[in-house]
Design a protein around this motif. Structure first.
Motif, PDB file in Angstrom:
ATOM      1  N   UNK A   1     -30.727  25.051  35.505  1.00 49.51           N
ATOM      2  CA  UNK A   1     -29.559  25.774  35.007  1.00 49.51           C
ATOM      3  C   UNK A   1     -29.212  26.964  35.904  1.00 49.51           C
ATOM      4  N   UNK A   2     -30.142  27.389  36.734  1.00 53.07           N
ATOM      5  CA  UNK A   2     -29.833  28.450  37.694  1.00 53.07           C
ATOM      6  C   UNK A   2     -28.803  27.982  38.714  1.00 53.07           C
ATOM      7  N   UNK A   3     -28.786  26.654  38.971  1.00 47.63           N
ATOM      8  CA  UNK A   3     -27.814  26.068  39.894  1.00 47.63           C
ATOM      9  C   UNK A   3     -26.548  25.624  39.173  1.00 47.63           C
ATOM     10  N   UNK A   4     -26.687  25.261  37.915  1.00 48.42           N
ATOM     11  CA  UNK A   4     -25.559  24.793  37.104  1.00 48.42           C
ATOM     12  C   UNK A   4     -25.543  25.617  35.816  1.00 48.42           C
ATOM     13  N   UNK A   5     -24.998  26.825  35.871  1.00 50.06           N
ATOM     14  CA  UNK A   5     -25.124  27.749  34.743  1.00 50.06           C
ATOM     15  C   UNK A   5     -24.402  27.327  33.462  1.00 50.06           C
ATOM     16  N   UNK A   6     -23.423  26.471  33.537  1.00 48.48           N
ATOM     17  CA  UNK A   6     -22.680  26.065  32.337  1.00 48.48           C
ATOM     18  C   UNK A   6     -23.197  24.759  31.743  1.00 48.48           C
ATOM     19  N   UNK A   7     -24.421  24.410  32.033  1.00 44.34           N
ATOM     20  CA  UNK A   7     -25.006  23.168  31.542  1.00 44.34           C
ATOM     21  C   UNK A   7     -25.088  23.178  30.019  1.00 44.34           C
ATOM     22  N   UNK A   8     -24.600  22.117  29.401  1.00 45.90           N
ATOM     23  CA  UNK A   8     -24.681  21.958  27.940  1.00 45.90           C
ATOM     24  C   UNK A   8     -25.873  21.055  27.642  1.00 45.90           C
ATOM     25  N   UNK A   9     -26.786  21.551  26.802  1.00 41.00           N
ATOM     26  CA  UNK A   9     -28.031  20.838  26.523  1.00 41.00           C
ATOM     27  C   UNK A   9     -28.055  20.377  25.066  1.00 41.00           C
ATOM     28  N   UNK A  10     -28.388  19.096  24.877  1.00 43.81           N
ATOM     29  CA  UNK A  10     -28.555  18.521  23.546  1.00 43.81           C
ATOM     30  C   UNK A  10     -29.985  18.002  23.426  1.00 43.81           C
ATOM     31  N   UNK A  11     -30.743  18.560  22.467  1.00 37.89           N
ATOM     32  CA  UNK A  11     -32.078  18.041  22.170  1.00 37.89           C
ATOM     33  C   UNK A  11     -31.942  16.967  21.101  1.00 37.89           C
TER      34      UNK A  11
ATOM     35  N   UNK B   1     -22.123   9.618  21.714  1.00 39.88           N
ATOM     36  CA  UNK B   1     -21.589  10.522  20.697  1.00 39.88           C
ATOM     37  C   UNK B   1     -21.330  11.924  21.236  1.00 39.88           C
ATOM     38  N   UNK B   2     -22.242  12.445  22.046  1.00 39.93           N
ATOM     39  CA  UNK B   2     -22.120  13.807  22.549  1.00 39.93           C
ATOM     40  C   UNK B   2     -21.466  13.882  23.923  1.00 39.93           C
ATOM     41  N   UNK B   3     -21.119  12.728  24.488  1.00 38.88           N
ATOM     42  CA  UNK B   3     -20.462  12.712  25.796  1.00 38.88           C
ATOM     43  C   UNK B   3     -21.365  13.181  26.921  1.00 38.88           C
ATOM     44  N   UNK B   4     -22.646  12.882  26.807  1.00 36.42           N
ATOM     45  CA  UNK B   4     -23.600  13.331  27.827  1.00 36.42           C
ATOM     46  C   UNK B   4     -23.445  12.508  29.102  1.00 36.42           C
ATOM     47  N   UNK B   5     -23.606  13.177  30.241  1.00 36.39           N
ATOM     48  CA  UNK B   5     -23.494  12.478  31.515  1.00 36.39           C
ATOM     49  C   UNK B   5     -24.851  12.203  32.156  1.00 36.39           C
TER      50      UNK B   5
ATOM     51  N   UNK C   1     -23.173  18.024  33.607  1.00 39.68           N
ATOM     52  CA  UNK C   1     -22.516  19.043  32.789  1.00 39.68           C
ATOM     53  C   UNK C   1     -23.057  19.056  31.369  1.00 39.68           C
ATOM     54  N   UNK C   2     -23.355  17.849  30.843  1.00 38.68           N
ATOM     55  CA  UNK C   2     -23.916  17.712  29.492  1.00 38.68           C
ATOM     56  C   UNK C   2     -25.136  16.812  29.585  1.00 38.68           C
ATOM     57  N   UNK C   3     -26.274  17.350  29.165  1.00 36.39           N
ATOM     58  CA  UNK C   3     -27.492  16.544  29.232  1.00 36.39           C
ATOM     59  C   UNK C   3     -28.077  16.328  27.840  1.00 36.39           C
ATOM     60  N   UNK C   4     -28.652  15.163  27.685  1.00 36.02           N
ATOM     61  CA  UNK C   4     -29.387  14.831  26.470  1.00 36.02           C
ATOM     62  C   UNK C   4     -30.864  14.838  26.833  1.00 36.02           C
ATOM     63  N   UNK C   5     -31.653  15.561  26.039  1.00 35.04           N
ATOM     64  CA  UNK C   5     -33.091  15.613  26.254  1.00 35.04           C
ATOM     65  C   UNK C   5     -33.780  15.041  25.025  1.00 35.04           C
ATOM     66  N   UNK C   6     -34.294  13.806  25.126  1.00 36.37           N
ATOM     67  CA  UNK C   6     -35.107  13.295  24.017  1.00 36.37           C
ATOM     68  C   UNK C   6     -36.350  14.165  23.917  1.00 36.37           C
ATOM     69  N   UNK C   7     -36.574  14.754  22.744  1.00 38.79           N
ATOM     70  CA  UNK C   7     -37.649  15.736  22.614  1.00 38.79           C
ATOM     71  C   UNK C   7     -38.570  15.372  21.463  1.00 38.79           C
TER      72      UNK C   7
END
Length: 142
Positions: free
Chosen positions: A25-35, A102-106, A2-8
């Motif tokens: 995201x086409x399969x999980x449209x409400x995905x929350x992304x944190x860069x 901090x961001x509650x990423x799963x 649901x919430x992903x962290x992407x080290x960028x």
């Protein structure tokens, strides 16, 4: 997920991780992304650095991180996705672990640089350390 962290870091492997999410995201449209971009602390040589000089160096490092993240945000927006961008100074793996909490990423989604097994054995790898040190699943994108 649901919430992903992407080290960028702006590398091709980091961009591949973002492109993976574009499809996911086409399969999980409400995905929350944190860069997350992590810059190292400025390295000081000598016994004394004036406060304003240190502040200038820290601000420059954060601005560099913002510029890198801007490229990731641009790539996501080109595909109709939004994300939150965060810039930190510190040790990369430790800052990734902090951001997960901090961001509650799963999940952490990150690219790999495609180093050989021998290179990983000798040098170690950020991805390998992240897998071992964060408390959530890590998805590695080749």
């Amino acid at each position: 997920m649901k919430k992903v962290l992407v080290p960028f870091d702006g590398s091709e492997s980091a961009k591949r991780a973002l492109l993976y999410l574009v499809e996911f995201v086409k399969q999980v449209p409400d995905l929350e992304i944190h860069l997350l971009n992590v810059q190292g602390h400025p390295i000081m040589y000598g016994d004394y650095v004036a406060g304003p000089m240190l502040e200038t160096l820290v601000n420059a490092a954060r601005e560099h991180g913002r510029k890198i993240n801007a490229k990731g945000l641009e790539l996501l927006r080109a595909h109709g996705l939004e994300a939150s961008a965060h810039e930190e100074l510190g040790e990369t793996v430790g800052e990734i672990a902090k951001a997960v909490s901090l961001f509650g990423c799963d999940t952490v989604v990150m690219g790999t640089r495609g180093m050989s097994n021998f290179s990983n054995l000798v040098m170690g790898s950020v991805a390998t350390r992240v897998v071992h040190e964060v408390t959530v699943p890590v998805l590695l994108v080749k």
